[in-house]
Design a protein around this motif. Sequence first.
Motif, PDB file in Angstrom:
ATOM      1  N   GLY A   1      -4.725   8.461  -1.174  1.00 50.00           N
ATOM      2  CA  GLY A   1      -6.148   8.726  -1.017  1.00 50.00           C
ATOM      3  C   GLY A   1      -6.491  10.172  -0.767  1.00 50.00           C
ATOM      4  O   GLY A   1      -7.658  10.560  -0.879  1.00 50.00           O
TER       5      GLY A   1
ATOM      6  N   ALA B   1      -8.849   6.390  -6.924  1.00 46.49           N
ATOM      7  CA  ALA B   1      -8.298   7.382  -6.002  1.00 46.49           C
ATOM      8  C   ALA B   1      -7.820   8.594  -6.809  1.00 46.49           C
ATOM      9  O   ALA B   1      -7.575   8.508  -8.013  1.00 46.49           O
ATOM     10  CB  ALA B   1      -7.146   6.779  -5.201  1.00 46.49           C
TER      11      ALA B   1
ATOM     12  N   ARG C   1     -12.729   1.991  -0.678  1.00 44.15           N
ATOM     13  CA  ARG C   1     -13.803   2.879  -1.125  1.00 44.15           C
ATOM     14  C   ARG C   1     -14.391   2.429  -2.469  1.00 44.15           C
ATOM     15  O   ARG C   1     -15.386   2.976  -2.919  1.00 44.15           O
ATOM     16  CB  ARG C   1     -13.283   4.311  -1.260  1.00 44.15           C
ATOM     17  CG  ARG C   1     -12.794   4.908   0.045  1.00 44.15           C
ATOM     18  CD  ARG C   1     -13.920   5.071   1.035  1.00 44.15           C
ATOM     19  NE  ARG C   1     -13.419   5.496   2.338  1.00 44.15           N
ATOM     20  CZ  ARG C   1     -13.737   4.924   3.478  1.00 44.15           C
ATOM     21  NH1 ARG C   1     -14.531   3.875   3.467  1.00 44.15           N
ATOM     22  NH2 ARG C   1     -13.275   5.362   4.624  1.00 44.15           N
TER      23      ARG C   1
ATOM     24  N   TYR D   1      -4.833  -0.115  -1.649  1.00 44.44           N
ATOM     25  CA  TYR D   1      -4.861   0.413  -3.010  1.00 44.44           C
ATOM     26  C   TYR D   1      -4.253  -0.596  -3.975  1.00 44.44           C
ATOM     27  O   TYR D   1      -3.350  -1.365  -3.619  1.00 44.44           O
ATOM     28  CB  TYR D   1      -4.090   1.739  -3.102  1.00 44.44           C
ATOM     29  CG  TYR D   1      -4.621   2.808  -2.189  1.00 44.44           C
ATOM     30  CD1 TYR D   1      -5.656   3.638  -2.592  1.00 44.44           C
ATOM     31  CD2 TYR D   1      -4.087   2.976  -0.910  1.00 44.44           C
ATOM     32  CE1 TYR D   1      -6.144   4.623  -1.742  1.00 44.44           C
ATOM     33  CE2 TYR D   1      -4.575   3.948  -0.058  1.00 44.44           C
ATOM     34  CZ  TYR D   1      -5.601   4.760  -0.480  1.00 44.44           C
ATOM     35  OH  TYR D   1      -6.094   5.719   0.361  1.00 44.44           O
TER      36      TYR D   1
ATOM     37  N   SER E   1     -10.044   3.900   6.586  1.00 42.40           N
ATOM     38  CA  SER E   1     -10.552   2.694   5.951  1.00 42.40           C
ATOM     39  C   SER E   1     -11.031   1.700   7.001  1.00 42.40           C
ATOM     40  O   SER E   1     -10.781   1.851   8.199  1.00 42.40           O
ATOM     41  CB  SER E   1      -9.466   2.051   5.085  1.00 42.40           C
ATOM     42  OG  SER E   1      -8.392   1.611   5.899  1.00 42.40           O
TER      43      SER E   1
ATOM     44  N   ASP F   1      -1.708   6.213   2.779  1.00 42.56           N
ATOM     45  CA  ASP F   1      -3.135   6.498   2.727  1.00 42.56           C
ATOM     46  C   ASP F   1      -3.394   7.967   2.428  1.00 42.56           C
ATOM     47  O   ASP F   1      -4.322   8.325   1.698  1.00 42.56           O
ATOM     48  CB  ASP F   1      -3.791   6.121   4.058  1.00 42.56           C
ATOM     49  CG  ASP F   1      -3.953   4.621   4.213  1.00 42.56           C
ATOM     50  OD1 ASP F   1      -4.046   3.940   3.181  1.00 42.56           O
ATOM     51  OD2 ASP F   1      -3.960   4.129   5.356  1.00 42.56           O
TER      52      ASP F   1
ATOM     53  N   TYR G   1      -6.520   2.433  -7.627  1.00 45.87           N
ATOM     54  CA  TYR G   1      -7.895   2.060  -7.324  1.00 45.87           C
ATOM     55  C   TYR G   1      -7.993   1.814  -5.825  1.00 45.87           C
ATOM     56  O   TYR G   1      -7.214   1.039  -5.252  1.00 45.87           O
ATOM     57  CB  TYR G   1      -8.298   0.809  -8.099  1.00 45.87           C
ATOM     58  CG  TYR G   1      -9.750   0.416  -7.899  1.00 45.87           C
ATOM     59  CD1 TYR G   1     -10.746   0.967  -8.675  1.00 45.87           C
ATOM     60  CD2 TYR G   1     -10.111  -0.494  -6.903  1.00 45.87           C
ATOM     61  CE1 TYR G   1     -12.080   0.618  -8.490  1.00 45.87           C
ATOM     62  CE2 TYR G   1     -11.427  -0.845  -6.704  1.00 45.87           C
ATOM     63  CZ  TYR G   1     -12.417  -0.291  -7.498  1.00 45.87           C
ATOM     64  OH  TYR G   1     -13.732  -0.632  -7.316  1.00 45.87           O
ATOM     65  N   ASP G   2      -8.937   2.487  -5.181  1.00 40.35           N
ATOM     66  CA  ASP G   2      -9.132   2.372  -3.736  1.00 40.35           C
ATOM     67  C   ASP G   2      -9.963   1.116  -3.463  1.00 40.35           C
ATOM     68  O   ASP G   2     -11.161   1.063  -3.770  1.00 40.35           O
ATOM     69  CB  ASP G   2      -9.858   3.614  -3.209  1.00 40.35           C
ATOM     70  CG  ASP G   2      -9.823   3.705  -1.684  1.00 40.35           C
ATOM     71  OD1 ASP G   2      -9.794   2.642  -1.044  1.00 40.35           O
ATOM     72  OD2 ASP G   2      -9.810   4.829  -1.159  1.00 40.35           O
TER      73      ASP G   2
ATOM     74  N   ARG H   1      -9.655  11.712   2.890  1.00 39.03           N
ATOM     75  CA  ARG H   1     -10.190  10.342   2.855  1.00 39.03           C
ATOM     76  C   ARG H   1     -10.462   9.847   4.271  1.00 39.03           C
ATOM     77  O   ARG H   1      -9.582   9.865   5.118  1.00 39.03           O
ATOM     78  CB  ARG H   1      -9.189   9.405   2.167  1.00 39.03           C
ATOM     79  CG  ARG H   1      -9.629   7.946   2.103  1.00 39.03           C
ATOM     80  CD  ARG H   1      -8.525   7.137   1.444  1.00 39.03           C
ATOM     81  NE  ARG H   1      -8.902   5.751   1.264  1.00 39.03           N
ATOM     82  CZ  ARG H   1      -8.625   4.770   2.125  1.00 39.03           C
ATOM     83  NH1 ARG H   1      -7.987   5.069   3.254  1.00 39.03           N
ATOM     84  NH2 ARG H   1      -8.984   3.531   1.881  1.00 39.03           N
TER      85      ARG H   1
END
Length: 994
Positions: A897, A156, A152, A135, A904, A893, A148-149, A901
Amino acid sequence: MAHFLRGKQAGIQNDFSAGLSSDLFAIDEVARYGINSHISALAYDPVQSLFALGTNETQHGTGQIYVFGQKRVSVTFITPKKASIKRLHFCADKLISVDSKNEIAIFSLESAQVLASYSLPGLVTALLTDPALDYALIGLQNGDVIAYDLDRQGLAPFKISNLWKDHNPRVRLLPVVALAYHPRDVGSLLIGYSEGAVIFSFKQNKSMKFFQYTLQPGAPGGDSDPTSVRGVRHPRLTHALWHPTGTFMLTGHDDSSLVVWDSRDGRIVMARTLQDTNVDKPGSASGTFGSTPGTFALKEPLCRIAWCSKENPDDTGILIAGGTSTTMPTKGLTFLDLGPTPNYSTSSWQILSDLFEKPKRQHVLPTPPNAEVVDFCLIPRKSPHFAGSNDPVAVISLLASGEIVSLSFPSGNPITPTNQLHVSLTYVHPFVNSMALASVDRTRWLGMTEKRSHGPLILKGGAEASHPIKRFGTRNIMQTSHADGTIRAWDAGHGDEIENEDVIQADVARALGRYENITITTTSMSGATGELAAGLKTGEVVIFRWGVNQHFGRDMPHVSASAFGLEKIIDRAEPGLKEGLLPLTLLDDQQGKVTVVKVSDVGFVGAGFEGGNIAIIDLRGPAVIYNAGLSDHAKESRRGSFRRSNSNTQRQSEWPTTMEFGVMSLDGEDYSSILLFVGTSRGRLMTFKLLPESHGGYAVKLAGLSSLDDAIISISPINANTGEPADATPSVVSGLRNGFKVNGVLLVVSRSGARIFKPAAAKGAQRTWDDYVCDCANVVRFGGTNYALVGLFGDGCVKAYSIPGLKQIASSKVAHILDVRRFSEAVISDSGDVFGWTGPSEITVLNVWGTGQNLTHSQDKLFNVGALIPPRPTISNIQWISGTQYVSPTDMDVLIGGSGRPPSTRMIEQMRSEDYQKQMASHSSSSSAGGQSEGYWAYMQRQMQERTENLGIMGDSMDKLEETSMGWADDVNTFIKDQKRKAVKGIITSKLGI
């Protein structure tokens, strides 16, 4: 018909451009060197050993991102939108940038491609990443922090609203100015607002402590103005960062105050500036005075602060850019060496306060005079953690001018970028004043490998892509002259595989014995011997020769010794240079700026001065064998002159503009000799003969003069029979003793036309350019036997003309690539490569015999999958026993997230790696068990190990249960702890049979 007559008039029977057509003339952009615009951001990745910089969008170029690795490894990223790069961060296998249009872009280091870009909902004021997290936290102008992920590639669900409103509800617009993870506990976040700082707990999802710097009446603070201390003040916060162990935190303010806080109870440990201490206490006096009695001095703003540490994170120091008094003569980076941090639990408050009030040492890492450091980037040895400040070996500083300076850390000694940084970075380290090109024999260049003492390599990452192998007999050796008085020579290549990628350096400032008023105006290098000559604006000519330094490791005092008009400067070689270009001799003619210098392949050096003098040096002495002014030849021969002279023209100043050595027979002579051709600013061409004497030396004699209509920019001696260059090479000169003769002509190009004739003053043939002047020209080769005249013209085109007919073959527009205003500074190689400026600190290489291809994207590899990121530092055992609740990156996470989620990419790869390691471990244990019988003590040891593993598995399962819970309320935490304790107790009692 005109071009046919020109060949006959020039005395050339063959067409050396036969077969050349416009179809063969197409521009390929081969390579670019330098930085396209003003540098705005820096970043370094110690795991991959890569350095990145971003540039501003200016009239010279758009914002770009350059990533450099070892040797010539370089990849350029273009942002999706045209904007300036404001922030750069490495994060594992990605590079994150935020531009001036508030768009975040994610670049893959592995594929060297843009993965995603996203326009953020607000003005970005801070960016934070961690190599252990997927992130990026983004601080906005409205005070919010969003996530911001990176995996993904989208926002987020996590968000931190403006926390300062809880402390001061009256505040309206309060931007986030700094973000920092706790160095040992990623679950604690330090948020710096313009009014103060807040410690936020991810686990409890709330603010834990507020820090606001308040100055009571009478407290001086960082202000030097005594009239500003009468009221209560709250200096605005500009920086916020952690101590490497998280014991303390530091805030920087707009009054240049540095405030150290106790992160546990929120008290101020010490408030100080670089000069004064206890500035938060009323009655303290400022020690910063102005240059005259009764005045005070302003302070520079704090531009950047880093809390550094050695390999032991308790041994720390603070590196600061800015904050110094404007009256200080020496500017640079200030380093407060604090030394080992006392034990917080056993130390008194006075001991903690003295740590920051009386640092172990305070010194300045010097930068060039009158240079302001606006940013810097530390170069850690190996750890990417501790905010990139753990055990740094060097620091790269960004100056306000856009240049960079590399310094060793913490000593502050200058680090030369030669063979430490990519050649493109040398264009801004410091700026390049001039450039020249030499065609050096390939075998000679392969042997020119400099041996110099240097520290550990800064850039070791990446791998170069393979390039086509083109066996050119000569290499394009670029010579760049820099503002600090250094010359760097390196192989610019032909768009092929470069065998010797090393850079060699000549220190002109040291050779002169001074470090001020050093401006190199022109350079020249011999293609056969590697000898180098440099001319300066102050009138000196310095000559270097390749050799072994007999005084290596010793700084020898200079002993003045002059002979034959030259000063011996061998003892001014750099102490750290074992083998390379060593200073040989110095000519100080005091005739104004050196306008041209030329080193031949047969031991002669010619130099021209703005005052009108011409000097010729024989390096066999060395000795000055000719030194006279152009005015001495005012009574020039009128033979071959096409220009009408008048009294006003005769009074105009005149100086040499170009020189060239050659071997040929002059008009009316039946033998060949060494010749020096000199072109002047008024269009005169002078031919000098260098004749051997009985004592072994050479004498110089003026053989004739000829005139063109404008300043001469190029002279090319040509063999009239083959079209090959009639240069003065060792093999040709050695044949003169045996009566070897060269039937040669000169192709002389001026700004307004060109002329081919038999020297010294035959009429020959000429052509006048059309509506535009020629700024740069040279004779280039195509294939093995074809030649053409190629030039850059004022209409923004590169054009080719036939030899000897001077008929235009082709023309191509290059104004969209090159800076037309700097055409006169461009150089054209014998192989058809055009080296021209695209901006203040970037050049491009164009090949005129190409296929019309644009610059291709670099195929160099940046990411090394074998370079593993070390685990993130965690809290100590004592902290864990005392009740500190640690949040792992896996917990983050879930917290950022959300529980829904999916894993990752990094998590999946990590789980695969762990499974593989478990399989290998079980396979090895079963193999060893089957191969031998197990003893009693081995059996007991295995049983204990299995029980411990079972306990660990149970603990891990409970941790996973904790991770998947939706809330982190205190009652849930208590419940989970109770369940863990009961589970462990149940396992123990069941095993013991109770």
